[in-house]
Design a protein around this motif. Structure first.
Motif, PDB file in Angstrom:
ATOM      1  N   ASP A  37       0.840  -1.202   0.000  1.00 54.78           N
ATOM      2  CA  ASP A  37       0.000   0.000   0.000  1.00 54.78           C
ATOM      3  C   ASP A  37       0.873   1.249   0.000  1.00 54.78           C
ATOM      4  OD1 ASP A  37      -2.232  -1.636   0.147  1.00 54.78           O
ATOM      5  OD2 ASP A  37      -2.885  -0.908   2.115  1.00 54.78           O
ATOM      6  N   GLN A  38       1.860   1.290   0.883  1.00 55.15           N
ATOM      7  CA  GLN A  38       2.751   2.446   0.959  1.00 55.15           C
ATOM      8  C   GLN A  38       3.513   2.635  -0.352  1.00 55.15           C
ATOM      9  OE1 GLN A  38       5.197   1.690   4.381  1.00 55.15           O
ATOM     10  NE2 GLN A  38       3.654   2.455   5.806  1.00 55.15           N
ATOM     11  N   LYS A  39       3.977   1.544  -0.933  1.00 53.15           N
ATOM     12  CA  LYS A  39       4.689   1.642  -2.210  1.00 53.15           C
ATOM     13  C   LYS A  39       3.799   2.242  -3.286  1.00 53.15           C
ATOM     14  CE  LYS A  39       7.137  -1.090  -5.670  1.00 53.15           C
ATOM     15  NZ  LYS A  39       7.567  -2.419  -6.095  1.00 53.15           N
ATOM     16  N   ARG A  40       2.572   1.778  -3.374  1.00 51.26           N
ATOM     17  CA  ARG A  40       1.648   2.291  -4.386  1.00 51.26           C
ATOM     18  C   ARG A  40       1.349   3.771  -4.166  1.00 51.26           C
ATOM     19  NH1 ARG A  40      -3.419  -1.025  -4.092  1.00 51.26           N
ATOM     20  NH2 ARG A  40      -4.015   0.197  -5.912  1.00 51.26           N
ATOM     21  N   LEU A  41       1.172   4.171  -2.913  1.00 49.55           N
ATOM     22  CA  LEU A  41       0.893   5.579  -2.611  1.00 49.55           C
ATOM     23  C   LEU A  41       2.098   6.461  -2.942  1.00 49.55           C
ATOM     24  CD1 LEU A  41      -1.069   5.100   0.700  1.00 49.55           C
ATOM     25  CD2 LEU A  41      -1.992   6.092  -1.404  1.00 49.55           C
ATOM     26  N   ILE A  42       3.278   6.013  -2.591  1.00 52.13           N
ATOM     27  CA  ILE A  42       4.489   6.779  -2.907  1.00 52.13           C
ATOM     28  C   ILE A  42       4.637   6.931  -4.418  1.00 52.13           C
ATOM     29  CG2 ILE A  42       7.022   6.728  -2.869  1.00 52.13           C
ATOM     30  CD1 ILE A  42       6.739   5.348  -0.078  1.00 52.13           C
ATOM     31  N   GLU A  43       4.507   5.826  -5.138  1.00 50.65           N
ATOM     32  CA  GLU A  43       4.687   5.887  -6.597  1.00 50.65           C
ATOM     33  C   GLU A  43       3.615   6.740  -7.273  1.00 50.65           C
ATOM     34  OE1 GLU A  43       4.917   1.702  -7.534  1.00 50.65           O
ATOM     35  OE2 GLU A  43       7.094   1.671  -7.212  1.00 50.65           O
ATOM     36  N   ALA A  44       2.368   6.637  -6.804  1.00 50.17           N
ATOM     37  CA  ALA A  44       1.287   7.440  -7.395  1.00 50.17           C
ATOM     38  C   ALA A  44       1.489   8.927  -7.097  1.00 50.17           C
ATOM     39  CB  ALA A  44      -0.068   6.970  -6.890  1.00 50.17           C
TER      40      ALA A  44
ATOM     41  N   SER B 211      19.195  24.559   2.333  1.00 45.98           N
ATOM     42  CA  SER B 211      19.464  23.706   1.185  1.00 45.98           C
ATOM     43  C   SER B 211      18.210  23.022   0.667  1.00 45.98           C
ATOM     44  CB  SER B 211      20.502  22.656   1.565  1.00 45.98           C
ATOM     45  OG  SER B 211      19.969  21.816   2.575  1.00 45.98           O
ATOM     46  N   ALA B 212      17.138  23.059   1.437  1.00 45.36           N
ATOM     47  CA  ALA B 212      15.956  22.290   1.069  1.00 45.36           C
ATOM     48  C   ALA B 212      15.297  22.802  -0.216  1.00 45.36           C
ATOM     49  CB  ALA B 212      14.949  22.289   2.215  1.00 45.36           C
ATOM     50  N   GLN B 213      15.168  24.091  -0.365  1.00 49.57           N
ATOM     51  CA  GLN B 213      14.620  24.733  -1.555  1.00 49.57           C
ATOM     52  C   GLN B 213      13.257  24.192  -2.009  1.00 49.57           C
ATOM     53  OE1 GLN B 213      15.935  27.512  -2.897  1.00 49.57           O
ATOM     54  NE2 GLN B 213      17.422  27.410  -1.260  1.00 49.57           N
ATOM     55  N   PRO B 214      12.233  24.320  -1.158  1.00 45.27           N
ATOM     56  CA  PRO B 214      10.893  23.924  -1.618  1.00 45.27           C
ATOM     57  C   PRO B 214      10.548  24.623  -2.933  1.00 45.27           C
ATOM     58  CG  PRO B 214      10.855  24.478   0.707  1.00 45.27           C
ATOM     59  CD  PRO B 214      12.212  24.873   0.195  1.00 45.27           C
ATOM     60  N   GLN B 215       9.830  23.934  -3.789  1.00 44.08           N
ATOM     61  CA  GLN B 215       9.538  24.435  -5.126  1.00 44.08           C
ATOM     62  C   GLN B 215       8.303  25.332  -5.191  1.00 44.08           C
ATOM     63  OE1 GLN B 215      11.818  23.562  -7.897  1.00 44.08           O
ATOM     64  NE2 GLN B 215      12.742  23.538  -5.870  1.00 44.08           N
ATOM     65  N   GLY B 216       7.506  25.359  -4.125  1.00 43.85           N
ATOM     66  CA  GLY B 216       6.299  26.184  -4.154  1.00 43.85           C
ATOM     67  C   GLY B 216       5.216  25.597  -5.034  1.00 43.85           C
ATOM     68  N   VAL B 217       5.293  24.315  -5.299  1.00 42.99           N
ATOM     69  CA  VAL B 217       4.307  23.616  -6.124  1.00 42.99           C
ATOM     70  C   VAL B 217       3.599  22.605  -5.238  1.00 42.99           C
ATOM     71  CG1 VAL B 217       3.984  22.075  -8.102  1.00 42.99           C
ATOM     72  CG2 VAL B 217       5.710  23.890  -8.191  1.00 42.99           C
ATOM     73  N   SER B 218       2.291  22.673  -5.205  1.00 40.16           N
ATOM     74  CA  SER B 218       1.527  21.766  -4.349  1.00 40.16           C
ATOM     75  C   SER B 218       1.272  20.437  -5.035  1.00 40.16           C
ATOM     76  CB  SER B 218       0.177  22.391  -3.982  1.00 40.16           C
ATOM     77  OG  SER B 218       0.368  23.516  -3.175  1.00 40.16           O
ATOM     78  N   LEU B 219       1.300  19.391  -4.241  1.00 40.41           N
ATOM     79  CA  LEU B 219       0.868  18.082  -4.721  1.00 40.41           C
ATOM     80  C   LEU B 219      -0.628  18.181  -4.985  1.00 40.41           C
ATOM     81  CD1 LEU B 219       1.533  15.024  -5.117  1.00 40.41           C
ATOM     82  CD2 LEU B 219       0.894  14.718  -2.721  1.00 40.41           C
ATOM     83  N   PRO B 220      -1.099  17.716  -6.122  1.00 46.28           N
ATOM     84  CA  PRO B 220      -2.546  17.754  -6.374  1.00 46.28           C
ATOM     85  C   PRO B 220      -3.319  17.023  -5.272  1.00 46.28           C
ATOM     86  CG  PRO B 220      -1.365  17.240  -8.385  1.00 46.28           C
ATOM     87  CD  PRO B 220      -0.352  17.185  -7.267  1.00 46.28           C
ATOM     88  N   SER B 221      -4.603  17.253  -5.207  1.00 40.63           N
ATOM     89  CA  SER B 221      -5.418  16.666  -4.141  1.00 40.63           C
ATOM     90  C   SER B 221      -5.279  15.145  -4.127  1.00 40.63           C
ATOM     91  CB  SER B 221      -6.884  17.046  -4.318  1.00 40.63           C
ATOM     92  OG  SER B 221      -7.424  16.388  -5.442  1.00 40.63           O
ATOM     93  N   PHE B 222      -5.318  14.598  -2.952  1.00 39.99           N
ATOM     94  CA  PHE B 222      -5.179  13.161  -2.729  1.00 39.99           C
ATOM     95  C   PHE B 222      -6.124  12.356  -3.615  1.00 39.99           C
ATOM     96  CE2 PHE B 222      -6.429   9.384  -0.205  1.00 39.99           C
ATOM     97  CZ  PHE B 222      -5.186   8.774  -0.054  1.00 39.99           C
ATOM     98  N   GLU B 223      -7.353  12.806  -3.710  1.00 39.41           N
ATOM     99  CA  GLU B 223      -8.368  12.082  -4.483  1.00 39.41           C
ATOM    100  C   GLU B 223      -8.022  12.014  -5.976  1.00 39.41           C
ATOM    101  OE1 GLU B 223      -9.736  13.514  -0.737  1.00 39.41           O
ATOM    102  OE2 GLU B 223      -9.066  14.704  -2.446  1.00 39.41           O
ATOM    103  N   SER B 224      -7.219  12.941  -6.451  1.00 38.43           N
ATOM    104  CA  SER B 224      -6.904  12.969  -7.880  1.00 38.43           C
ATOM    105  C   SER B 224      -5.815  11.983  -8.279  1.00 38.43           C
ATOM    106  CB  SER B 224      -6.506  14.383  -8.308  1.00 38.43           C
ATOM    107  OG  SER B 224      -5.224  14.723  -7.805  1.00 38.43           O
ATOM    108  N   TRP B 225      -4.997  11.529  -7.330  1.00 39.71           N
ATOM    109  CA  TRP B 225      -3.889  10.640  -7.689  1.00 39.71           C
ATOM    110  C   TRP B 225      -3.856   9.318  -6.925  1.00 39.71           C
ATOM    111  CZ3 TRP B 225      -0.996   9.453  -3.534  1.00 39.71           C
ATOM    112  CH2 TRP B 225      -0.898  10.392  -2.508  1.00 39.71           C
ATOM    113  N   ALA B 226      -4.453   9.259  -5.754  1.00 35.80           N
ATOM    114  CA  ALA B 226      -4.371   8.034  -4.945  1.00 35.80           C
ATOM    115  C   ALA B 226      -5.159   6.900  -5.597  1.00 35.80           C
ATOM    116  CB  ALA B 226      -4.903   8.294  -3.539  1.00 35.80           C
ATOM    117  N   PRO B 227      -4.626   5.678  -5.567  1.00 41.36           N
ATOM    118  CA  PRO B 227      -5.385   4.546  -6.100  1.00 41.36           C
ATOM    119  C   PRO B 227      -6.754   4.461  -5.418  1.00 41.36           C
ATOM    120  CG  PRO B 227      -3.114   3.906  -5.645  1.00 41.36           C
ATOM    121  CD  PRO B 227      -3.305   5.282  -5.076  1.00 41.36           C
TER     122      PRO B 227
END
Length: 145
Positions: free
Chosen positions: A30-37, A89-105
């Motif tokens: 489950d974790q692998k699928r969520l990370i990859e998605a 050094s982290a340099q966040p990109q200021g780009v949000s991950l799309p909503s969970f519902e749009s990418w999660a299996p």
């Protein structure tokens, strides 16, 4: 993905080498699928830039004696320490991950749905640059979002 630049290979900012690489390590399918998605969704959000963050099974590291250890005391919460503020050094990109519902299996969405609402992330999510080091370390009250 959001709190650093996951497109950098084997390092962050000026810090280079395998000890500075980012990683996402899973313990089950489950974790692998969520990370990859989520990785695929974030690469699209970044305009197709490739994420270089290492994705591997946590058990892959048993052959090296394991990899779960705490860094030296001076590295703990490094960016929140006095004198560390000019360095980021982290340099966040200021780009949000799309909503969970749009990418999660679909079959994992109910089991792993986020506990924090989108309003929290809209107000407190990472923004581009070193903004994270300018924030308070105080807990965020639930009433603030």
């Amino acid at each position: 993905w959001e709190n650093h630049d996951p497109t950098q290979y084997m390092g962050q900012g000026n810090d280079r080498g395998s000890q500075y690489r980012s990683g996402a390590y899973y313990f089950n399918d489950d974790q692998k699928r969520l990370i990859e998605a989520s990785k695929e969704a974030y690469e699209k959000a970044l305009g197709g830039r490739e994420i270089m963050t290492e994705v591997a099974g946590a058990t892959d590291y048993e052959k090296y004696g394991g990899f779960w250890y705490f860094a030296e005391a001076y590295h703990q919460q490094y960016l929140s320490k006095p004198g560390a503020r000019p360095y980021c050094s982290a340099q966040p990109q200021g780009v949000s991950l799309p909503s969970f519902e749009s990418w999660a299996p679909k079959d994992l969405q109910e089991k792993y749905k986020p506990t924090l609402p989108e309003s929290f992330w809209a107000k407190h999510g990472p923004v581009r640059g070193c903004s994270v080091v300018q924030l308070s370390n105080e807990p965020i009250p639930e009433s603030s979002y």
